[in-house]
Design a protein around this motif. Structure first.
Motif, PDB file in Angstrom:
ATOM      1  N   SER A  67       0.830  -1.201   0.000  1.00 51.17           N
ATOM      2  CA  SER A  67       0.000   0.000   0.000  1.00 51.17           C
ATOM      3  C   SER A  67       0.869   1.256   0.000  1.00 51.17           C
ATOM      4  N   SER A  68       1.818   1.324   0.921  1.00 50.44           N
ATOM      5  CA  SER A  68       2.705   2.487   0.991  1.00 50.44           C
ATOM      6  C   SER A  68       3.848   2.381  -0.012  1.00 50.44           C
ATOM      7  N   ASN A 122       3.653  -7.741   4.412  1.00 47.06           N
ATOM      8  CA  ASN A 122       2.926  -7.058   5.484  1.00 47.06           C
ATOM      9  C   ASN A 122       3.718  -5.818   5.889  1.00 47.06           C
ATOM     10  N   GLU A 123       3.176  -4.649   5.595  1.00 46.24           N
ATOM     11  CA  GLU A 123       3.866  -3.413   5.930  1.00 46.24           C
ATOM     12  C   GLU A 123       3.610  -3.032   7.390  1.00 46.24           C
ATOM     13  N   ARG A 124       4.565  -2.329   7.958  1.00 47.00           N
ATOM     14  CA  ARG A 124       4.365  -1.808   9.314  1.00 47.00           C
ATOM     15  C   ARG A 124       3.305  -0.704   9.268  1.00 47.00           C
ATOM     16  N   LYS A 125       2.457  -0.713  10.258  1.00 45.23           N
ATOM     17  CA  LYS A 125       1.414   0.312  10.339  1.00 45.23           C
ATOM     18  C   LYS A 125       1.827   1.337  11.393  1.00 45.23           C
ATOM     19  N   ASP A 144       5.846   2.249  14.753  1.00 47.03           N
ATOM     20  CA  ASP A 144       4.748   1.291  14.796  1.00 47.03           C
ATOM     21  C   ASP A 144       4.449   0.897  16.240  1.00 47.03           C
ATOM     22  N   SER A 156       1.920   7.310   2.449  1.00 44.30           N
ATOM     23  CA  SER A 156       1.428   6.997   3.794  1.00 44.30           C
ATOM     24  C   SER A 156       1.224   8.257   4.610  1.00 44.30           C
ATOM     25  N   ASP A 160      -2.737   9.222   6.105  1.00 38.97           N
ATOM     26  CA  ASP A 160      -3.041   9.103   7.535  1.00 38.97           C
ATOM     27  C   ASP A 160      -2.561  10.352   8.251  1.00 38.97           C
ATOM     28  N   ASP A 192      -1.921   2.900  19.875  1.00 34.49           N
ATOM     29  CA  ASP A 192      -2.496   2.025  18.855  1.00 34.49           C
ATOM     30  C   ASP A 192      -3.908   1.594  19.253  1.00 34.49           C
ATOM     31  N   SER A 196      -7.535   2.648  17.242  1.00 37.44           N
ATOM     32  CA  SER A 196      -8.425   1.636  16.671  1.00 37.44           C
ATOM     33  C   SER A 196      -9.893   1.918  16.964  1.00 37.44           C
TER      34      SER A 196
END
Length: 287
Positions: A67-68, A122-125, A144, A156, A160, A192, A196
């Motif tokens: 995504s990023s 899997n990218e770091r969020k 993260d 990114s 966000d 985090d 959410s």
């Protein structure tokens, strides 16, 4: 005369039977030849599929989970592997190269004959951002929930805008891919958890400043947006604390103009103005 006819008929029938058997045998032989040719062709195709193509064709890579990062940038990371033949492609090497990218948390690679490679990233969020010194310049980095520092992409950062700014954590000159000190990682987990929730609480907070204390403790100062009043609170950051902060800010500002600081650390609400000492707010106003 009749005996001749009967014998002639029997001879004709025997001759016809032999002819039919010969034709039937020829058909069986033709089917066997066709089956043998088909089997040989199938065997040749399997040999080409399992041996020739993997040895001669460069791998075709399919990406998922990005995504990023773009497919082009990730392909550049594994360029030394991507140009190899299927039989020479090393999943272990490619995975190691991708995990060297700080913004990548995990990688899953599978190979499929004859030349397909499927890579899921899997990218770091990010849950927060801070600033570090890099070659004499102050640059933003993302953090993260596990406390890993990494540079965010332009995509990114734009997608966000709710990431809270964290300051005061001693991360000067720490390269990306490193973790913040252990004692601050609980704060990232708390942030985090709050992010959410359906309510975007950090849209009302411009900065969270960490104040290190003795014996490994720390306290927090929150700077609300559209207010010059700062909020002092403990190291625990929960949804109830942010709700309490907003209510306290509204109540105190309604009672006293030019409030410089509100202190919520000790179970009561105290505040100070620029010209006067501490005042304690009495009454229960917790939601």
């Amino acid at each position: 005369m009749s005996d001749f006819v009967i014998q002639g008929f029997e001879g004709f029938e025997a001759h016809g039977s032999r002819k039919r058997k010969a034709i039937s045998g020829a058909k069986v032989n033709a089917v066997k030849i066709f089956a043998a040719i088909f089997g040989i062709l199938l065997l040749c195709e399997l040999c080409v599929y399992f041996f020739v193509v993997p040895c001669l064709d460069t791998v075709e890579i399919s990406w998922s989970g990005l995504s990023s990062y773009s497919k082009e940038s990730m392909s550049g990371v594994i360029a030394s592997c991507a140009n190899k033949k299927f039989m020479n492609f090393s999943s272990t090497e490619a995975k190691s190269l991708l995990l060297s990218v700080p913004g990548v948390e995990s990688v899953r690679i599978s190979k499929r004959f004859p030349n397909k490679v499927y890579i899921h990233v899997n990218e770091r969020k990010p849950v927060a951002m801070t600033f570090v010194s890099n070659n004499g310049r102050t640059v933003p980095v993302e953090i993260d929930k596990n406390g890993v520092l990494f540079y965010g992409t332009a995509h990114s950062s734009k997608s966000d805008s709710s990431l809270p700014l964290i300051s005061g954590i001693p991360v000067e000159n720490i390269p990306e891919g490193m973790r913040i000190p252990q004692k601050y990682r609980a704060l990232m987990e708390q942030i985090d958890s709050i992010r959410s929730l359906s309510q975007n609480y950090f849209a009302a907070v411009s900065e969270i400043h960490v104040i290190p204390k003795e014996y490994g403790n720390y306290e927090l100062i929150l700077y609300p947006i559209h207010s010059q009043t700062r909020i002092l609170t403990g190291r625990q950051l929960k949804e109830e604390d942010l709700q309490y902060m907003m209510v306290a800010l509204d109540v105190v500002n309604a009672l006293e103009p030019n409030v410089e600081e509100i202190d919520l650390r000790y179970g009561s609400v105290t505040y100070r103005t620029k010209t006067e000492p501490l005042h304690q707010l009495t009454g229960e106003f917790r939601e």
